[in-house]
Design an enzyme around this catalytic site. Structure first.
Site, PDB file in Angstrom:
ATOM      1  N   GLY A  85     -11.057   3.735 -22.055  1.00 47.13           N
ATOM      2  CA  GLY A  85      -9.922   3.893 -22.966  1.00 47.13           C
ATOM      3  C   GLY A  85      -9.229   5.196 -22.652  1.00 47.13           C
ATOM      4  CD  GLN A  86      -3.895   6.151 -24.668  1.00 47.43           C
ATOM      5  OE1 GLN A  86      -3.452   5.157 -25.205  1.00 47.43           O
ATOM      6  NE2 GLN A  86      -3.128   7.131 -24.278  1.00 47.43           N
ATOM      7  CB  THR A  87      -7.269  11.248 -22.546  1.00 47.78           C
ATOM      8  OG1 THR A  87      -7.811  12.452 -23.036  1.00 47.78           O
ATOM      9  CG2 THR A  87      -5.774  11.343 -22.553  1.00 47.78           C
ATOM     10  N   GLY A  88      -8.403  10.603 -25.702  1.00 46.99           N
ATOM     11  CA  GLY A  88      -8.165  10.702 -27.138  1.00 46.99           C
ATOM     12  C   GLY A  88      -8.377   9.402 -27.907  1.00 46.99           C
ATOM     13  CB  SER A  89      -9.000   5.905 -26.908  1.00 51.08           C
ATOM     14  OG  SER A  89     -10.002   6.091 -25.932  1.00 51.08           O
ATOM     15  N   GLY A  90     -11.157   8.011 -28.661  1.00 53.56           N
ATOM     16  CA  GLY A  90     -12.323   8.073 -29.539  1.00 53.56           C
ATOM     17  C   GLY A  90     -13.654   7.760 -28.871  1.00 53.56           C
ATOM     18  CE  LYS A  91     -12.848   7.649 -22.800  1.00 54.15           C
ATOM     19  NZ  LYS A  91     -11.523   8.134 -23.284  1.00 54.15           N
ATOM     20  CB  SER A  92     -16.340  12.074 -26.755  1.00 55.71           C
ATOM     21  OG  SER A  92     -16.094  12.123 -25.371  1.00 55.71           O
ATOM     22  CD  GLU A 112     -14.337  11.432 -19.287  1.00 57.83           C
ATOM     23  OE1 GLU A 112     -13.913  12.088 -18.327  1.00 57.83           O
ATOM     24  OE2 GLU A 112     -13.702  11.210 -20.313  1.00 57.83           O
TER      25      GLU A 112
HETATM   26  N1  LIG Z   1     -14.318  18.377 -33.385  1.00 57.21           N
HETATM   27  C1  LIG Z   1     -13.167  17.753 -33.640  1.00 57.21           C
HETATM   28  N2  LIG Z   1     -12.443  18.032 -34.758  1.00 57.21           N
HETATM   29  C2  LIG Z   1     -11.291  17.373 -35.034  1.00 57.21           C
HETATM   30  N3  LIG Z   1     -10.769  16.406 -34.247  1.00 57.21           N
HETATM   31  C3  LIG Z   1     -11.438  16.102 -33.127  1.00 57.21           C
HETATM   32  C4  LIG Z   1     -12.660  16.755 -32.748  1.00 57.21           C
HETATM   33  N4  LIG Z   1     -13.092  16.215 -31.582  1.00 57.21           N
HETATM   34  C5  LIG Z   1     -12.180  15.290 -31.229  1.00 57.21           C
HETATM   35  N5  LIG Z   1     -11.192  15.209 -32.150  1.00 57.21           N
HETATM   36  C6  LIG Z   1     -10.038  14.284 -32.113  1.00 57.21           C
HETATM   37  O1  LIG Z   1     -10.550  12.958 -32.114  1.00 57.21           O
HETATM   38  C7  LIG Z   1      -9.774  12.110 -31.275  1.00 57.21           C
HETATM   39  C8  LIG Z   1     -10.675  11.395 -30.301  1.00 57.21           C
HETATM   40  O2  LIG Z   1     -11.280  12.343 -29.457  1.00 57.21           O
HETATM   41  P1  LIG Z   1     -12.427  11.973 -28.444  1.00 57.21           P
HETATM   42  O3  LIG Z   1     -12.909  13.243 -27.860  1.00 57.21           O
HETATM   43  O4  LIG Z   1     -13.434  11.097 -29.116  1.00 57.21           O
HETATM   44  O5  LIG Z   1     -11.612  11.107 -27.358  1.00 57.21           O
HETATM   45  P2  LIG Z   1     -12.049  10.570 -25.924  1.00 57.21           P
HETATM   46  O6  LIG Z   1     -11.696   9.118 -25.897  1.00 57.21           O
HETATM   47  O7  LIG Z   1     -13.453  10.955 -25.656  1.00 57.21           O
HETATM   48  O8  LIG Z   1     -11.034  11.328 -24.941  1.00 57.21           O
HETATM   49  P3  LIG Z   1     -11.253  11.882 -23.422  1.00 57.21           P
HETATM   50  O9  LIG Z   1     -11.099  10.685 -22.516  1.00 57.21           O
HETATM   51  O10 LIG Z   1     -10.140  12.855 -23.255  1.00 57.21           O
HETATM   52  O11 LIG Z   1     -12.587  12.505 -23.346  1.00 57.21           O
HETATM   53  C9  LIG Z   1      -8.724  12.990 -30.621  1.00 57.21           C
HETATM   54  O12 LIG Z   1      -7.529  12.835 -31.340  1.00 57.21           O
HETATM   55  C10 LIG Z   1      -9.259  14.399 -30.814  1.00 57.21           C
HETATM   56  O13 LIG Z   1      -8.218  15.310 -30.959  1.00 57.21           O
HETATM   57 MG   LIG Z   2     -14.324  12.193 -24.288  1.00 57.64          MG
END
Ligand SMILES: Nc1ncnc2c1ncn2[C@@H]1O[C@H](COP(=O)(O)OP(=O)(O)OP(=O)(O)O)[C@@H](O)[C@H]1O
Ligand SMILES: [Mg+2]
Length: 285
Positions: free
Chosen positions: A40-47, A171
């Site tokens: 999923g794209q960056t920021g989609s909530g995977k982590s 990742e």
């Molecule tokens: N500790 C935090 N406090 C507030 N918001 C957060 C926190 N961590 C992440 N977010 C927000 O939650 C959303 C999802 O973030 P997440 O890190 O889960 O995305 P991701 O899919 O893992 O992205 P990436 O591919 O860039 O790693 C984003 O909008 C991010 O700004």
């Molecule tokens: Mg991530």
């Protein structure tokens, strides 16, 4: 060990004026002994999603079940030790995970923490360091003197040393050179052959094709698809654009061939499938 998310909602800062809803009604299961890729794209909530698997984050609503452990908003911190023995995570930024004075001590930490004696912890750490390819010459160094790729391998050894049944890799290819990436994919398949359940976040669709039994697609904090790679990567091209997802390289090349008029029965996922498809097509002319 199977993992199930049931109607999970999650907000950072839940209950405060800064509450920020990230996961919305996530219901998904990750079967025992299989490799589930999350894309999923960056920021989609995977982590954010995977940090629920070891209770680093708890659902604001809904529940996550890992084997016989249930995680909800009400789960107490002291209960989490039981979950963390089952689930090992290698974080997206492994330097945040390292802390000890030497590589070996760092990797020994988890087995010691879970009750192994020093000799057993050291044996487990050495096995794990060898498995992930950290040269013995680095074992007494500070983890902070290592390169990004070496740090990632040490973080991975630190997770594997306590022999978790579920291994979550956020990742894991980042910072690795092509040889390191190929070794990582082999390691994932080795973990699967040992019966472990593996959750693998990646932006590399070729890596996903190489290891995943199923692929979960996240978009704006929701799970929008869960399919085998073969089914997923044969979806309509517009859908990939909307999800801001790539195709595997072979699929991208096949699209170009098809745009130029070649007819292929389905989108190939690997170079071998691409070569076979072209050969069949050319042979028919
Ligand atoms: N500790 C935090 N406090 C507030 N918001 C957060 C926190 N961590 C992440 N977010 C927000 O939650 C959303 C999802 O973030 P997440 O890190 O889960 O995305 P991701 O899919 O893992 O992205 P990436 O591919 O860039 O790693 C984003 O909008 C991010 O700004
Ligand atoms: Mg991530």
């Amino acid at each position: 060990m199977a993992i199930t998310f049931e109607k999970v909602n999650f907000s950072y800062g839940a209950g405060t004026t800064l509450a920020h809803a990230i996961l919305h009604d996530v219901t998904v299961n990750m079967p025992s002994g299989q490799v589930t890729a999350i894309v999923g794209q960056t920021g989609s909530g995977k982590s954010t999603l995977v940090q629920h698997i070891n209770g680093l984050l708890k659902p604001t609503q809904g529940r996550v079940v890992v084997d016989d452990f249930e995680l909800t908003a009400r789960t107490k911190e002291k209960q989490l030790m039981q979950l963390r023995q089952k689930v090992g995570i290698v974080f997206q930024f492994p330097e945040n995970q390292l802390f000890a004075n030497s590589v070996l001590e760092d990797v020994m930490y988890a087995p010691l923490n879970f009750g192994a004696d020093k000799a057993a912890a050291q044996a487990a750490a050495e096995t794990a360091l060898r498995r992930v390819g950290v040269a013995e010459a680095l074992w007494q160094k500070s983890p902070f003197e290592l390169s990004g790729g070496q740090m990632r391998r040490v973080a991975m050894a630190g997770t594997l040393a306590s022999d978790p049944s579920v291994v979550v890799l956020d990742e894991p290819a980042a910072g690795l050179d092509p040889k390191g990436q190929a070794e990582l994919l082999e390691l994932v398949l080795e973990l699967k052959s040992l019966g472990k359940t593996v959750v693998f976040i990646s932006h590399h669709m070729d890596h996903v094709v190489a290891v995943a039994d199923q692929v979960v697609v996240m978009h704006d904090g929701r799970v929008v698809a869960k399919d085998t790679p073969a089914v997923l990567f044969n979806r309509d091209l517009d859908w990939f654009k909307k999800m801001k997802l790539d195709l595997p390289k072979a699929g991208q090349f096949a699209e170009k061939l098809m745009a130029a008029g070649m007819k292929l029965p389905e989108r190939p996922l690997t170079l071998t499938q691409l070569a076979t498809a072209i050969n069949t097509e050319v042979g028919h002319e």
